[in-house]
Scaffold this active site. Structure first.
Site, short mmCIF file in Angstrom:
data_model
loop_
_atom_site.label_atom_id
_atom_site.label_comp_id
_atom_site.label_asym_id
_atom_site.label_seq_id
_atom_site.Cartn_x
_atom_site.Cartn_y
_atom_site.Cartn_z
N GLY A 113 52.90 39.33 43.31
CA GLY A 113 51.81 39.81 42.47
C GLY A 113 51.88 39.98 40.65
O GLY A 113 51.71 39.15 40.28
N LEU A 158 32.25 68.26 37.17
CA LEU A 158 31.77 68.74 37.93
C LEU A 158 32.33 68.95 39.62
O LEU A 158 31.06 69.46 39.71
CB LEU A 158 31.31 66.61 38.56
CG LEU A 158 30.22 65.97 37.74
CD1 LEU A 158 30.24 64.89 37.70
CD2 LEU A 158 29.71 66.28 36.66
N GLU A 174 44.61 41.45 37.26
CA GLU A 174 45.25 40.64 35.99
C GLU A 174 46.70 41.37 35.55
O GLU A 174 46.72 41.09 34.28
CB GLU A 174 43.87 41.36 35.05
CG GLU A 174 42.52 40.73 35.49
CD GLU A 174 42.16 38.87 35.09
OE1 GLU A 174 42.69 38.55 34.00
OE2 GLU A 174 42.37 38.35 36.46
N ILE A 224 41.36 37.52 46.43
CA ILE A 224 41.02 36.61 45.76
C ILE A 224 39.58 36.84 45.67
O ILE A 224 39.00 36.89 46.64
CB ILE A 224 40.77 34.76 45.82
CG1 ILE A 224 42.93 34.97 46.57
CG2 ILE A 224 40.39 34.45 45.34
CD1 ILE A 224 43.95 35.94 44.86
N TYR A 260 39.61 32.21 41.65
CA TYR A 260 41.14 31.89 40.91
C TYR A 260 42.15 32.37 41.54
O TYR A 260 42.47 33.85 42.46
CB TYR A 260 40.81 32.92 39.58
CG TYR A 260 42.20 32.64 38.52
CD1 TYR A 260 42.49 31.55 38.03
CD2 TYR A 260 43.24 33.73 39.20
CE1 TYR A 260 43.41 32.11 37.38
CE2 TYR A 260 44.36 33.81 38.08
CZ TYR A 260 45.06 32.80 37.34
OH TYR A 260 45.65 32.76 36.49
N THR A 280 47.18 35.50 43.02
CA THR A 280 48.22 36.63 43.67
C THR A 280 48.59 36.15 45.21
O THR A 280 47.96 35.24 45.90
CB THR A 280 47.55 37.96 44.22
OG1 THR A 280 47.32 37.98 42.65
CG2 THR A 280 48.22 39.01 44.51
N GLU A 281 49.84 36.56 45.37
CA GLU A 281 50.94 36.14 46.85
C GLU A 281 51.18 37.10 47.28
O GLU A 281 51.06 38.62 46.91
CB GLU A 281 50.93 34.95 46.99
CG GLU A 281 50.98 33.48 46.37
CD GLU A 281 52.05 32.95 46.17
OE1 GLU A 281 51.64 31.30 45.71
OE2 GLU A 281 53.36 33.13 46.53
N PRO A 282 51.37 37.78 48.99
CA PRO A 282 52.03 38.69 49.31
C PRO A 282 52.99 38.82 48.54
O PRO A 282 53.38 40.20 49.19
CB PRO A 282 51.65 38.58 50.79
CG PRO A 282 50.97 37.30 51.31
CD PRO A 282 50.70 36.60 49.75
N LYS A 293 22.82 70.15 31.93
CA LYS A 293 21.33 70.90 32.78
C LYS A 293 22.56 71.79 33.62
O LYS A 293 21.59 73.00 33.55
CB LYS A 293 21.13 69.85 34.08
CG LYS A 293 20.61 68.62 33.66
CD LYS A 293 20.27 67.45 34.07
CE LYS A 293 19.35 66.70 33.94
NZ LYS A 293 18.88 65.67 35.26
#
Length: 405
Positions: free
Chosen positions: A145, A359, A383, A171, A137, A140-142, A290
């Site tokens: 977007g 962590l 998206e 893409i 699909y 998007t272009e430079p 743990k």
């Protein structure tokens, strides 16, 4: 009304996909991330197993009996819910590998929703077990977007079809796709009304993949830049045919085709973000149990942070299920799709960040949570950025029946 209890079929799919993610995806996730690709032999294996991305509701060209048709119609009413349930489990295994699975991918929904019967048969029936194939699909272009209405790729009408010129970026699976749904404009002065959607097949003269991007996250998934230089696309590859774009208030432009696709794919993206957050959360819970003494201060502080993370994951999942449910029952879901995508993307980034902080050195240097932290960043971007989702939501609050991005 939506039910929060999964049906027996949904539970079966969830359990099956989780088994696959745990036993087939997770074991190769770290190595695929390091190498920047999914092994070809693995893709061949899963393709022969019939596991495809976003093609579960596509019928292809096979003939069906009346009983099969009834069963198919019933399952398609749950198609969007089944998709988000399965996608969450796949992304729990590894989002980059999930996006790399053979199938129509993000190119499937526009062909399925807007293609002619001949186009659906021609483009969706190629995804079989004989060899892995992909769809893609390209919107998007430079310079376009988040503002999808500003695309500059042109489509000039000529005898027998159109000539495309322009560039597309970011893409997914664009370099290896058998065909790509490409959005272009026949006249930039017409704005959204001038946009059209085309299916451009691999090997078409003037169509090339110029670069595969090197990325911070989702390294194992192919992200391509595509170039169209005097690329002739035959008339029969105009998605939906000329009739779809004829002058009428009730006829969509390519822009509406793209936006309609987002109503289906944004809940999918949200589900992937949820899967990533859940993977980081579960991994961190296990390590905290743990490494931290149960009676110590750090253990209780960690437990509070993780409890909040679980609540956020749960809330995002319910929003995503609602958006998918509305699509399944035929209700407009653009606002809900935007909300769940915005909430899930931000939530997943926050959860992965908190898990990484908890962590400390344990979570770095090739550990799963560090990888997930890199993977998840793009989920509040592609998206449609979170800012775009807020815009979609706000506009529908004030004018719910108008067509917007």
């Amino acid at each position: 009304m939506i039910s929060f209890e999964l049906s027996p079929q949904q539970k079966q799919i969830k359990n099956l996909v989780h088994w696959f993610a745990k036993n087939e995806i997770r074991p190769i996730a770290m190595e695929a991330d390091r190498l920047g690709k999914v092994p070809d032999e693995w893709l061949d294996k899963v393709n022969k197993m019939g596991i495809h991305l976003n093609t579960s509701t596509f019928s292809g060209g096979s003939k069906k009996s009346k009983d099969d048709a009834k069963k198919s119609a019933k399952s398609e009413k749950e198609g969007n819910r089944m998709a988000v349930i399965a996608t969450e489990e796949m992304a729990w295994g590894c989002p980059a590998i999930a996006l790399s699975l053979p199938g129509a991918g993000l190119g499937g929904p526009p062909v399925q929703s807007s293609g002619t019967p001949e186009q659906k048969e021609r483009f969706l029936s190629i995804f079989t077990k004989d060899k892995p194939r992909w769809g893609a699909y390209a919107l998007t272009e430079p310079e376009a977007g988040s503002d999808a209405s500003g695309i500059r790729t042109t489509a000039q009408k000529v005898d027998g079809g159109y000539v495309l010129n322009g560039q597309k970026i970011f893409i997914t699976n664009g370099g290896r796709a058998s065909w790509v749904v490409v959005f272009a404009t026949v006249d930039r002065h017409l704005g959204r009304a001038g946009q059209r959607a085309f299916v451009v097949e691999k090997g078409t003269p003037g169509f090339s993949c110029t670069r595969l991007a090197e990325k911070m996250g989702l390294r194992a998934n192919e992200t391509a830049e595509l170039l169209f230089e005097d690329c002739f696309v035959p008339q029969e590859n105009l998605l939906g045919g000329e009739e779809l774009y004829s002058a009428s208030d009730n006829k969509p432009s390519g822009f509406q085709v793209a936006m309609k696709t987002f109503d289906s794919t944004r809940p999918i993206v949200a589900a992937m973000a949820i899967g990533i957050a859940r993977a980081a959360y579960e991994y961190t819970v296990d390590l905290v149990k743990k490494e931290y003494p149960k009676q110590g201060r750090l253990y209780h502080e960690a437990a509070e942070i993780l409890a909040e993370a679980e609540q956020d994951i749960y809330a995002a999942r319910l929003l995503t299920w609602e958006a998918a449910w509305k699509a399944d029952v035929g209700q407009a879901n653009a606002k809900e799709a935007a909300i769940c995508k915005a909430v899930a993307g931000k939530m997943a980034l926050d959860v992965c960040s908190k898990c990484l902080e908890l962590l400390g050195p344990i979570g770095l240097d090739g550990h799963l949570v560090e990888k997930l932290y890199r993977d998840v960043k793009v989920f509040d971007i592609f998206e449609g950025t979170n800012q775009v989702q807020h815009l979609v939501t706000a506009r529908r609050l004030y004018a719910p029946h108008e067509v917007y991005v």
